[in-house]
Design an enzyme around this catalytic site. Structure first.
Site, PDB file in Angstrom:
ATOM      1  N   ASP A  89      -1.714  -4.029   3.088  1.00  0.00           N
ATOM      2  CA  ASP A  89      -0.587  -3.103   2.931  1.00  0.00           C
ATOM      3  C   ASP A  89       0.721  -3.815   3.268  1.00  0.00           C
ATOM      4  O   ASP A  89       0.729  -4.804   4.012  1.00  0.00           O
ATOM      5  CB  ASP A  89      -0.764  -1.863   3.829  1.00  0.00           C
ATOM      6  CG  ASP A  89      -0.879  -2.201   5.317  1.00  0.00           C
ATOM      7  OD1 ASP A  89      -1.627  -3.140   5.667  1.00  0.00           O
ATOM      8  OD2 ASP A  89      -0.211  -1.532   6.136  1.00  0.00           O
ATOM      9  N   GLU A 152      -1.998  -1.602   8.574  1.00  0.00           N
ATOM     10  CA  GLU A 152      -1.422  -2.333   9.706  1.00  0.00           C
ATOM     11  C   GLU A 152       0.025  -1.920   9.929  1.00  0.00           C
ATOM     12  O   GLU A 152       0.487  -1.812  11.064  1.00  0.00           O
ATOM     13  CB  GLU A 152      -1.495  -3.848   9.454  1.00  0.00           C
ATOM     14  CG  GLU A 152      -1.176  -4.706  10.684  1.00  0.00           C
ATOM     15  CD  GLU A 152       0.306  -4.936  10.924  1.00  0.00           C
ATOM     16  OE1 GLU A 152       0.681  -5.256  12.059  1.00  0.00           O
ATOM     17  OE2 GLU A 152       1.112  -4.791   9.974  1.00  0.00           O
ATOM     18  N   GLU A 153       0.745  -1.655   8.852  1.00  0.00           N
ATOM     19  CA  GLU A 153       2.177  -1.373   8.962  1.00  0.00           C
ATOM     20  C   GLU A 153       2.448   0.027   9.510  1.00  0.00           C
ATOM     21  O   GLU A 153       3.594   0.359   9.800  1.00  0.00           O
ATOM     22  CB  GLU A 153       2.867  -1.561   7.609  1.00  0.00           C
ATOM     23  CG  GLU A 153       2.766  -2.980   7.051  1.00  0.00           C
ATOM     24  CD  GLU A 153       3.480  -4.025   7.896  1.00  0.00           C
ATOM     25  OE1 GLU A 153       4.106  -3.667   8.908  1.00  0.00           O
ATOM     26  OE2 GLU A 153       3.412  -5.214   7.542  1.00  0.00           O
TER      27      GLU A 153
END
Ligand SMILES: [Zn+2]
Length: 474
Positions: A89, A152-153
Site C-alpha cells: 500500500d 502499513e500506511e
C-alpha cells in the site's frame, strides 16, 4: 563459493525495472469505497497484492493470500522461518508532481513514482533478491518468506490478521526505512486527555476578565503544531490586551497577531512544525499561546483550568520533566512528550492529545497511570490510548551481526547501528530490524511529491538483500 551478487542483479536489471514499472502503476491507496470480501482495503491494494503473488507463482515460488489482508512468497526448506516484511500500500499521491505519480518515470538515474521508495521499490528489490537466491540453486536450511502487508500506511490491520493465521518468523528485516540498520525504536503512546464537559462554571465577569470560548491547535498528535488560535470573549480591555500580545510576540521573536471582531478577540500564533519524535525542535504554537494566556490573561474558571494544566505540565517540558516522567536509556535516549492537538470549545469539548515516546526500559502502564493522576485535578482524564511497545534487537544477535557484515562487505562502509524515536514496520516482527532502502546521505522523499529512489541504489539494495537472505537462511 564466492558469488558476485551485484553482477547477478545487473543481469536482471531490465526485468526488475519492467516488473517494478507495472507494480508502481497500480494505484494501491486505501479505498474503503471499493472494499469487499477478499479485498478489505479496496481494489487498488488488492490488485497490487495479487500482482506480487502472481509474479511469485510465475517464478515457481509457493505463495499464499490471506483473505486480501496480506500474503507471502516462500522459498526454502526447514522448520524455521526468516521473514522479510514489506508493504504494497502507498499513501495518497498529493499535489505538485513533475510527472504523474502512478506513471513511473526515470530521470537522471532516479525512478519517480508514488511508492518508489516506500515501499514498492524495496518490495520488488526483496523479491528479486529471493529470485536470485532461488535461481542460483543455493541450498537453504530455513524457509524464507517475503511477507506482503497491505495496511502499513494506516492501521497495520494486515499484520494483525497475518499473524493470527501464520507463525512468527524466528527473525527478519523490513526494507522500509534506512540503511544501515535500525535496531531499536522507542515505545510510543498516543494519549487523548478529555474533559468532562459541560461543567456549568459561570462565564467570567469583571473588567479585566476574559472567557476562553475556544482554543485550537494541531491536527496530528505526532507533529509539533504550527498554528494555534484562542478565541476570547468578554468585557475586558481589548486595546490593552492586544498591546500585551504584541509585546509578548516581539519579546519571544514569534509571529502572530490579534484579530478583533464584533463579539470576540482572536489571538493567532504561528509556530514551526516538526516531527513529534523531536518535540523540542520546531516551535509549538499551542504551548507558546498557552504561555501567554497563563501569564497575561485573567480567564474564566474552565478556561483557566485547561490552560493551567498545559502550562503546569507541558510548557517547557519536552522530556516529561514536569510530569515527573523524565527517563532515558543508553539505547534510544530520552523519553519525549509532544503536545500535538488541542481542542477546547467552551461547554463542548476539552481535549489535549499528547504523543509520548519512551525508552526501551520504560513501562507504559506506569506512564499512563501517572499522566491520568496529574490530569484529573484539571478536569481531564486519559481516554483513548494507542500504544506501540518499544522494540529492540540485541546488537549481538545473529540477525544484527549478519546484516551488518553483509552491508559492510557490499558497501565498504561501516554498518552503524541506529536507534530512533520513530517507528518502523520492523515492530510487527518479534525479532526484526529495519534494513534499508535509503542509504545514508540520500534525500528522504517518502510520502512527498516527486518520491523517488536512485536506480543504482535500488540495484545495490537488491544485491544486499540477496546476500542477506542467503546468509540468514543458509
Ligand atoms: Zn513504508
Amino acid at each position: 563459493m564466492t558469488i558476485d551478487w551485484q553482477r547477478e542483479v545487473e543481469s536482471r536489471k531490465d526485468e526488475l525495472l519492467e516488473k517494478l514499472n507495472a507494480f508502481l502503476s497500480i494505484e494501491s491507496v486505501l479505498d474503503p469505497d471499493t472494499a469487499g470480501e477478499g479485498a478489505p482495503f479496496g481494489k487498488g491494494i488488492d490488485q497490487a497484492l495479487t500482482y506480487m503473488l502472481e509474479l511469485g507463482k510465475e517464478n515457481g515460488f509457493s505463495v499464499k493470500n490471506l483473505d486480501g489482508y496480506a500474503g507471502h512468497i516462500e522459498y526454502g526448506e526447514g522448520e524455521e522461518i526468516v521473514g522479510i516484511l514489506s508493504h504494497v500500500d502507498v499513501v495518497p499521491a498529493g499535489d505538485g508532481w513533475t510527472t504523474p505519480p502512478f506513471s513511473p518515470d526515470i530521470r537522471d538515474g532516479k525512478l519517480y513514482a508514488r511508492g518508489a521508495i516506500d515501499d514498492k521499490g524495496p518490495t520488488m528489490a526483496a523479491f528479486f533478491a529471493l529470485k536470485i537466491v532461488k535461481e542460483l540453486g543455493l541450498p537453504l536450511s530455513k524457509k524464507v518468506r517475503l511477507i506482503l502487508g497491505t495496511d502499513e500506511e494506516t492501521y497495520w490491520r494486515c499484520m494483525d490478521h497475518y499473524f493470527k493465521h501464520e507463525p512468527m518468523p524466528v527473525m527478519g528485516f523490513t526494507p522500509d526505512a534506512d540503511f544501515p540498520l535500525i535496531v531499536a525504536e522507542k515505545g510510543f503512546l498516543d494519549i487523548s486527555l478529555r474533559g468532562e464537559v459541560p461543567s456549568g462554571e459561570p462565564v467570567a465577569e469583571g473588567e479585566d476578565t476574559w472567557t476562553l470560548a475556544s482554543f485550537t491547535a494541531g491536527q496530528r498528535v505526532n507533529m509539533v503544531p504550527d498554528l494555534a488560535k484562542a478565541k476570547l470573549v468578554g468585557e475586558g480591555d481589548v486595546f490593552g490586551l492586544k498591546e500585551q500580545y504584541q509585546e509578548f510576540l516581539l519579546s519571544r521573536r514569534i509571529r502572530g497577531y490579534a484579530e478583533e471582531a464584533d463579539d470576540h478577540l482572536m489571538l493567532v500564533l504561528e509556530g514551526v512544525s516538526h516531527h513529534g519524535s523531536e518535540p523540542g525542535k520546531g516551535l509549538n504554537a499551542a504551548l507558546e499561546l498557552i504561555r501567554f494566556l497563563k501569564e497575561k490573561v485573567q480567564l474564566d474558571a474552565d478556561g483557566q483550568r485547561y490552560v493551567n494544566f498545559a502550562h503546569r505540565y507541558l510548557v517547557d517540558s519536552f522530556f516529561g520533566e514536569k510530569m515527573g516522567l523524565a527517563q532515558s536509556d543508553d539505547i534510544v535516549g530520552k523519553l519525549t512528550v509532544n503536545a500535538g492537538v488541542f481542542q477546547y470549545e467552551r461547554e463542548q469539548s476539552h481535549l489535549v492529545r499528547i504523543n509520548v515516546r519512551y525508552p526501551i526500559s520504560g513501562d507504559h502502564e506506569t506512564i499512563l497511570r501517572e499522566i491520568d493522576e496529574l490530569a484529573r485535578p484539571y478536569g481531564l482524564r486519559v481516554e483513548d490510548v494507542d500504544h506501540k511497545a518499544a522494540h529492540a534487537v540485541d546488537k549481538n544477535h545473529e540477525l544484527v551481526r549478519t546484516l551488518s557484515q553483509v552491508y559492510e562487505e557490499q558497501t565498504g562502509q561501516q554498518a552503524e547501528l541506529l536507534a530512533i524515536g520513530g517507528g518502523t514496520y520492523a515492530r510487527a516482527l518479534d525479532v526484526g530490524v529495519a534494513f534499508g532502502p535509503l542509504f545514508p546521505g540520500r534525500e528522504e522523499t517518502a510520502h512527498q511529491k516527486d518520491e523517488h529512489i536512485m536506480v543504482d541504489d535500488l540495484l545495490k539494495a537488491t544485491a544486499i538483500y540477496a546476500q542477506a537472505i542467503y546468509e540468514l537462511a543458509k
